[in-house]
Design an enzyme around this catalytic site. Structure first.
Site, PDB file in Angstrom:
ATOM      1  N   HIS A 136      33.884  70.860 123.988  1.00 33.10           N
ATOM      2  CA  HIS A 136      34.660  70.319 124.117  1.00 33.10           C
ATOM      3  C   HIS A 136      36.257  70.165 124.675  1.00 33.10           C
ATOM      4  CE1 HIS A 136      33.440  70.710 118.820  1.00 33.10           C
ATOM      5  NE2 HIS A 136      32.924  69.332 119.543  1.00 33.10           N
ATOM      6  N   LEU A 148      38.066  70.450 114.995  1.00 31.13           N
ATOM      7  CA  LEU A 148      37.199  70.477 113.975  1.00 31.13           C
ATOM      8  C   LEU A 148      36.371  68.839 113.047  1.00 31.13           C
ATOM      9  CD1 LEU A 148      40.069  72.337 111.425  1.00 31.13           C
ATOM     10  CD2 LEU A 148      38.328  72.734 113.542  1.00 31.13           C
ATOM     11  N   GLU A 162      37.779  61.638 123.661  1.00 29.19           N
ATOM     12  CA  GLU A 162      37.524  61.675 124.879  1.00 29.19           C
ATOM     13  C   GLU A 162      37.094  60.875 125.995  1.00 29.19           C
ATOM     14  OE1 GLU A 162      35.166  63.970 121.793  1.00 29.19           O
ATOM     15  OE2 GLU A 162      34.646  65.509 123.592  1.00 29.19           O
ATOM     16  N   ARG A 216      25.975  73.969 111.823  1.00 28.34           N
ATOM     17  CA  ARG A 216      25.421  75.492 112.938  1.00 28.34           C
ATOM     18  C   ARG A 216      26.930  76.653 111.965  1.00 28.34           C
ATOM     19  NH1 ARG A 216      27.879  72.379 117.750  1.00 28.34           N
ATOM     20  NH2 ARG A 216      26.635  71.291 118.414  1.00 28.34           N
ATOM     21  N   ARG A 244      33.731  64.660 103.309  1.00 27.74           N
ATOM     22  CA  ARG A 244      34.690  63.978 102.340  1.00 27.74           C
ATOM     23  C   ARG A 244      33.539  64.431 100.882  1.00 27.74           C
ATOM     24  NH1 ARG A 244      33.932  59.065 106.202  1.00 27.74           N
ATOM     25  NH2 ARG A 244      32.141  60.774 106.868  1.00 27.74           N
ATOM     26  N   ARG A 257      30.840  61.523 130.788  1.00 26.60           N
ATOM     27  CA  ARG A 257      30.051  62.504 130.389  1.00 26.60           C
ATOM     28  C   ARG A 257      29.395  63.247 130.567  1.00 26.60           C
ATOM     29  NH1 ARG A 257      28.539  64.618 124.387  1.00 26.60           N
ATOM     30  NH2 ARG A 257      29.552  67.071 124.323  1.00 26.60           N
ATOM     31  N   ASN A 292      28.386  57.747 127.962  1.00 25.86           N
ATOM     32  CA  ASN A 292      28.100  58.857 127.057  1.00 25.86           C
ATOM     33  C   ASN A 292      27.029  59.160 126.996  1.00 25.86           C
ATOM     34  OD1 ASN A 292      27.680  61.343 125.656  1.00 25.86           O
ATOM     35  ND2 ASN A 292      29.313  60.843 124.007  1.00 25.86           N
TER      36      ASN A 292
HETATM   37  P1  ADP Z   1      31.301  64.516 115.034  1.00 25.03           P
HETATM   38  O1  ADP Z   1      31.298  66.345 115.868  1.00 25.03           O
HETATM   39  O2  ADP Z   1      29.935  64.398 115.551  1.00 25.03           O
HETATM   40  O3  ADP Z   1      32.041  63.914 116.955  1.00 25.03           O
HETATM   41  P2  ADP Z   1      33.352  63.962 113.627  1.00 25.03           P
HETATM   42  O4  ADP Z   1      34.658  64.356 114.817  1.00 25.03           O
HETATM   43  O5  ADP Z   1      33.419  62.289 113.542  1.00 25.03           O
HETATM   44  O6  ADP Z   1      32.210  64.387 113.773  1.00 25.03           O
HETATM   45  O7  ADP Z   1      33.729  64.187 112.126  1.00 25.03           O
HETATM   46  C1  ADP Z   1      33.570  64.296 111.778  1.00 25.03           C
HETATM   47  C2  ADP Z   1      33.162  65.390 110.185  1.00 25.03           C
HETATM   48  O8  ADP Z   1      34.346  65.063 109.842  1.00 25.03           O
HETATM   49  C3  ADP Z   1      32.405  64.928 108.950  1.00 25.03           C
HETATM   50  O9  ADP Z   1      32.340  66.554 108.077  1.00 25.03           O
HETATM   51  C4  ADP Z   1      32.871  64.380 108.220  1.00 25.03           C
HETATM   52  O10 ADP Z   1      33.135  64.142 106.722  1.00 25.03           O
HETATM   53  C5  ADP Z   1      34.731  64.352 108.487  1.00 25.03           C
HETATM   54  N1  ADP Z   1      35.367  63.070 108.087  1.00 25.03           N
HETATM   55  C6  ADP Z   1      35.373  62.087 108.566  1.00 25.03           C
HETATM   56  N2  ADP Z   1      36.517  61.156 107.702  1.00 25.03           N
HETATM   57  C7  ADP Z   1      36.629  61.849 106.296  1.00 25.03           C
HETATM   58  C8  ADP Z   1      37.673  62.551 105.216  1.00 25.03           C
HETATM   59  N3  ADP Z   1      38.548  60.729 105.453  1.00 25.03           N
HETATM   60  N4  ADP Z   1      37.958  63.388 104.739  1.00 25.03           N
HETATM   61  C9  ADP Z   1      37.197  64.656 105.046  1.00 25.03           C
HETATM   62  N5  ADP Z   1      36.796  64.130 106.251  1.00 25.03           N
HETATM   63  C10 ADP Z   1      36.268  63.281 106.904  1.00 25.03           C
END
Ligand code: ADP
Length: 393
Positions: free
Chosen positions: A177, A206, A379, A238, A281, A88, A7
């Site tokens: 995605h 998400l 992925e 976004r 978080r 990718r 990637n």
């Molecule tokens: P990306 O689109 O950059 O790949 P990710 O799929 O890694 O993103 O998701 C990132 C999001 O997931 C962030 O908003 C992060 O705060 C949230 N996240 C990760 N772990 C937790 C958790 N334990 N509880 C709530 N949200 C979380």
């Protein structure tokens, strides 16, 4: 067969090697700060974690360094041991609806659609060319983020704009995605003990970027991201769906340029725009200690998701399961509860609080009309699988 999945980003290369004999990951890592004075390599193999700093001039050099690390750590004797490299590639336009073996014609088409994904496709191509340079005989496969959504019917992918913007300028909904939506959909089918081609699903990816897909008998029939990943759900930074007239209004009244607005809508909006952080978080913590804007951000985020669940349920007619994935989908029991807890009267969904708190795979009650699943996305594994299947038909 061993498959290297790449990637490539503008200054980074994420990699993972899979042994397809038993479909396991052999090693993974990331090469970062390519082109900067000091580059970083993080490599994870068995119990080992190796971090290295060195100057990495360009992607070709990054690929050579990767081969060197793999040899030194006895993961591979050389790249010749690989069966293929799966890349990718973000945008395949209307050219690609499946994984494709890369040749000069494919490269040309990826270049042609690069204006649709100017931040991604050119750097994905750099990764492809870097491999060709280091090992020209290696088979390379492109797996496109947009490919899974190429089954979306015309009435769902067209925007109500002058028609020539579609025919001459390729303006339509593409969706992104796709690799993740397809992967979790197939995993959901396994849990349902059904063939994917008999499954109707709503998948919710998400993460920082967020999108949903309506999947009818295994095929995407709608998705929330559109011409670009800006449309649809509220995301980390976004805005998702907005009235396009807001752009004219802000431009005229605040004297903002198109580039400034692009930056605001992509990088300063979404959860961050509402409550100053895009880390879910942190938002949850702040919301539970009474921070009003964090609470609002959480409500806006979940409300938008619920609206799409409603829309996609109607579009599908029948839904077997909702599938949560991505950083937030996989880990935030709060978001899942806010989204699912009150969908009984409309959709017959019986949410299982205990299972949700425990992050179980199934978070609906046994007699829920629509099942609720939490399935970690992968992925890279999906790219490896699609690459392998393409070469072994
Ligand atoms: P990306 O689109 O950059 O790949 P990710 O799929 O890694 O993103 O998701 C990132 C999001 O997931 C962030 O908003 C992060 O705060 C949230 N996240 C990760 N772990 C937790 C958790 N334990 N509880 C709530 N949200 C979380």
């Amino acid at each position: 067969m061993k498959i290297l999945v790449l990637n490539s980003g503008s200054s980074s290369i994420k990699f993972q090697i899979f042994d397809m004999k038993n479909v396991t990951s052999m090693c993974h890592g990331m090469i970062e700060q390519i082109g900067e004075e000091i580059g970083h390599i993080n490599f994870f193999y068995k119990d080992k974690s190796i971090t290295k700093e060195c100057n990495i001039k360009n992607h070709s050099e990054g690929i050579k360094i990767l081969e060197d690390i793999l040899m030194k750590n006895s993961v591979l004797k050389s790249f010749d041991e690989l069966g293929a490299v799966g890349h990718r590639v973000v945008h395949g336009g209307e050219y690609f609806s499946k994984p494709t073996i890369i040749n000069s014609d494919v490269i040309e088409k990826i270049e042609k659609v690069s204006p649709l994904a100017p931040l991604h496709n050119p750097v994905n191509l750099i990764g492809i060319k870097a491999i060709s340079k280091v090992n020209p005989s290696l088979v390379q496969v492109a797996v496109f983020d947009t490919a899974f959504h190429q089954t979306i019917p015309d009435y769902a992918y067209h925007y109500a704009l002058p028609y020539e913007y579609y025919t001459k300028n390729q303006v339509r909904r593409y969706g992104f995605h796709g690799t993740s939506h397809y992967y979790v959909a197939k995993e959901a089918a396994k849990i349902l003990h059904k063939d994917i081609n008999n499954c109707n699903l709503i998948t919710l990816h998400l993460g920082n970027g967020a999108s949903m897909a309506a999947i009818d008998k295994g095929k995407s029939i709608d998705t929330s991201m559109g011409f670009t990943p800006l449309e649809g759900l509220v995301m980390g930074t976004r805005c998702g769906d907005i009235d396009p007239a807001i752009i004219f209004y802000l431009s005229k009244n605040l004297n903002l340029s198109i580039d400034e607005l692009d930056n605001i809508l992509n990088k300063k909006s979404g959860l961050k725009g509402i409550c100053d952080t895009n880390d879910m978080r942190e938002i949850e913590q702040k919301a539970s200690s009474g921070n009003k804007r964090a609470k609002l951000a959480l409500e806006i985020f979940c409300y938008r998701i619920k609206k799409y669940i409603g829309a996609y349920s109607i579009a599908l007619g029948k839904v077997d399961a909702l599938v949560f994935t991505g950083g937030i989908g996989e880990h935030s029991s709060t978001v899942r509860e806010k989204v699912c807890n009150n969908l009984y009267n409309t959709l017959g969904i019986k949410f299982d609080q205990d299972a949700n708190i425990k992050h179980n795979t199934v978070i609906s009650k046994n007699d829920s009309k629509i099942k609720l699943f939490v399935i970690p996305t992968n992925e890279e594994l999906e790219i490896a699988k699609q690459t392998y299947e393409l070469l072994n038909i």
